[in-house]
Design an enzyme around this catalytic site. Structure first.
Site, PDB file in Angstrom:
ATOM      1  N   ASP A 220       0.857  -1.178   0.000  1.00 33.88           N
ATOM      2  CA  ASP A 220       0.000   0.000   0.000  1.00 33.88           C
ATOM      3  C   ASP A 220       0.899   1.235   0.000  1.00 33.88           C
ATOM      4  OD1 ASP A 220      -1.735   2.185   0.971  1.00 33.88           O
ATOM      5  OD2 ASP A 220      -3.175   0.584   1.375  1.00 33.88           O
TER       6      ASP A 220
ATOM      7  N   HIS B  54     -16.376   2.519   4.592  1.00 32.94           N
ATOM      8  CA  HIS B  54     -15.003   3.016   4.423  1.00 32.94           C
ATOM      9  C   HIS B  54     -14.292   2.488   3.180  1.00 32.94           C
ATOM     10  CE1 HIS B  54     -15.582   4.698   8.376  1.00 32.94           C
ATOM     11  NE2 HIS B  54     -15.896   3.488   8.826  1.00 32.94           N
ATOM     12  N   GLN B  55     -15.021   2.021   2.163  1.00 31.02           N
ATOM     13  CA  GLN B  55     -14.374   1.591   0.916  1.00 31.02           C
ATOM     14  C   GLN B  55     -14.092   2.826   0.071  1.00 31.02           C
ATOM     15  OE1 GLN B  55     -16.666  -1.075  -1.566  1.00 31.02           O
ATOM     16  NE2 GLN B  55     -14.915  -1.579  -2.839  1.00 31.02           N
TER      17      GLN B  55
ATOM     18  N   HIS C  41     -10.738  -5.398  -2.462  1.00 30.79           N
ATOM     19  CA  HIS C  41      -9.360  -5.511  -1.994  1.00 30.79           C
ATOM     20  C   HIS C  41      -9.352  -5.834  -0.505  1.00 30.79           C
ATOM     21  CE1 HIS C  41     -10.516  -1.257  -1.659  1.00 30.79           C
ATOM     22  NE2 HIS C  41      -9.630  -1.118  -0.690  1.00 30.79           N
TER      23      HIS C  41
END
Length: 133
Positions: free
Chosen positions: A30, A88-89, A95
């Site tokens: 990330d 909260h996507q 993913h």
């Protein structure tokens, strides 16, 4: 899918720090990590929510996340997958986050606002869900 950042990463149009790749799965670091070792595991099949992904495109997800845990040496960690904006996507491509939790300050911070359940309502809901499984 043309505008999907993860689809662009899969196609190689956007560079990434790939940690694992197969026909159906990609894992990479990330670029906005919550802790060192924070990585994403994604199915290559595009779908916004978990229910949009065929089961056979999910078969490697948890084994790859487990390998990431081992490779990073994480003793404490979270595996997180969000569906929808209020959950909260941020990216509309399924993913899974593997987020190391090395200490109280780094990693995922979670609140858990439990609610008292009415046992009769819970039993009825249990029966409803179980019948649909």
């Amino acid at each position: 899918m043309a505008a999907c950042i993860f689809c662009k990463i899969i196609k190689g149009e956007i560079p990434s720090f790939k940690l694992f790749e197969s026909e159906k799965t990609l894992a990479f670091l990330d670029i906005g990590p919550l802790a060192k070792g924070h990585a994403l595991v994604i199915p290559k099949f595009h779908g916004a929510k978990l229910t949009d992904i065929p089961d056979d495109h999910l078969s490697e997800i948890l084994p790859v996340a487990k390998k990431l845990v081992t490779a990073t040496g994480s003793e404490n960690y979270n595996i997180l997958q969000n569906n929808g904006r209020i959950a909260h996507q941020e990216v509309d491509h399924v993913h899974f986050h593997m987020i190391p939790k090395p200490n109280q300050e780094q990693g995922l911070g979670v609140g858990w606002p439990t609610q008292k359940a009415d046992m009769e309502e819970l039993k009825a809901y249990f029966e409803e869900i179980k019948a649909k499984m």
